[in-house]
Design a protein around this motif. Structure first.
Motif, short mmCIF file in Angstrom:
data_model
loop_
_atom_site.label_atom_id
_atom_site.label_comp_id
_atom_site.label_asym_id
_atom_site.label_seq_id
_atom_site.Cartn_x
_atom_site.Cartn_y
_atom_site.Cartn_z
N UNK A 56 -0.54 3.81 -4.51
CA UNK A 56 -0.76 4.24 -3.25
C UNK A 56 -1.11 3.24 -2.34
N UNK A 57 -2.13 2.28 -2.86
CA UNK A 57 -2.65 1.11 -1.82
C UNK A 57 -1.59 0.18 -1.81
N UNK A 58 -0.66 -0.26 -2.87
CA UNK A 58 0.46 -1.18 -2.50
C UNK A 58 1.46 -0.57 -1.72
N UNK A 59 1.72 0.63 -1.66
CA UNK A 59 2.47 1.25 -0.73
C UNK A 59 1.99 1.22 0.62
N UNK A 60 0.94 1.32 1.00
CA UNK A 60 0.01 1.49 2.17
C UNK A 60 0.08 0.07 2.62
N UNK A 61 -0.05 -0.98 1.86
CA UNK A 61 -0.12 -2.50 2.21
C UNK A 61 1.26 -2.74 2.62
N UNK A 62 2.46 -2.49 2.05
CA UNK A 62 3.91 -2.68 2.05
C UNK A 62 4.19 -2.16 3.68
N UNK A 63 3.82 -0.86 3.98
CA UNK A 63 4.30 -0.26 5.21
C UNK A 63 3.47 -1.00 6.30
N UNK A 64 2.02 -1.29 6.21
CA UNK A 64 1.21 -1.81 7.22
C UNK A 64 1.98 -3.41 7.50
N UNK A 65 2.41 -4.02 6.29
CA UNK A 65 3.00 -5.51 6.50
C UNK A 65 4.12 -5.34 7.36
N UNK A 66 5.24 -4.42 7.02
CA UNK A 66 6.33 -4.16 7.67
C UNK A 66 6.08 -3.82 8.96
N UNK A 67 5.10 -2.83 9.46
CA UNK A 67 5.05 -2.46 10.87
C UNK A 67 4.36 -4.02 11.78
#
Length: 74
Positions: free
Chosen positions: A34-45
């Motif tokens: 979950x933390x990896x997914x949140x980090x990827x989404x925030x980085x993309x944004x």
């Protein structure tokens, strides 16, 4: 193999990677995913916001008061 007295995760799954000498190298459970997914989404944004700002800054035309040739030949 002995059963753990206190489980590492209560989410239902866990990935454990061991080396050739049976040492634990990496343990990945649901919270890590979950933390990896949140980090990827925030980085993309953040990247999209930066690209949008860069595109808006590059589209503004540079206005000069008058056009003068660098070399005036008569």
């Amino acid at each position: 193999m002995q059963k753990l007295q206190y489980p590492v995760s209560s989410e239902g799954w866990s990935i454990q990677i061991y080396g050739s000498d049976r040492r634990l190298l990496l343990s990945l459970d649901a919270t890590h995913a979950w933390l990896l997914g949140i980090g990827i989404v925030l980085g993309f944004a953040i990247a999209l916001v930066g690209l949008r700002d860069q595109c808006q800054a590059s589209q503004t035309p540079v206005e000069s008061p008058h056009l003068v040739a660098p070399l005036e030949l008569e």
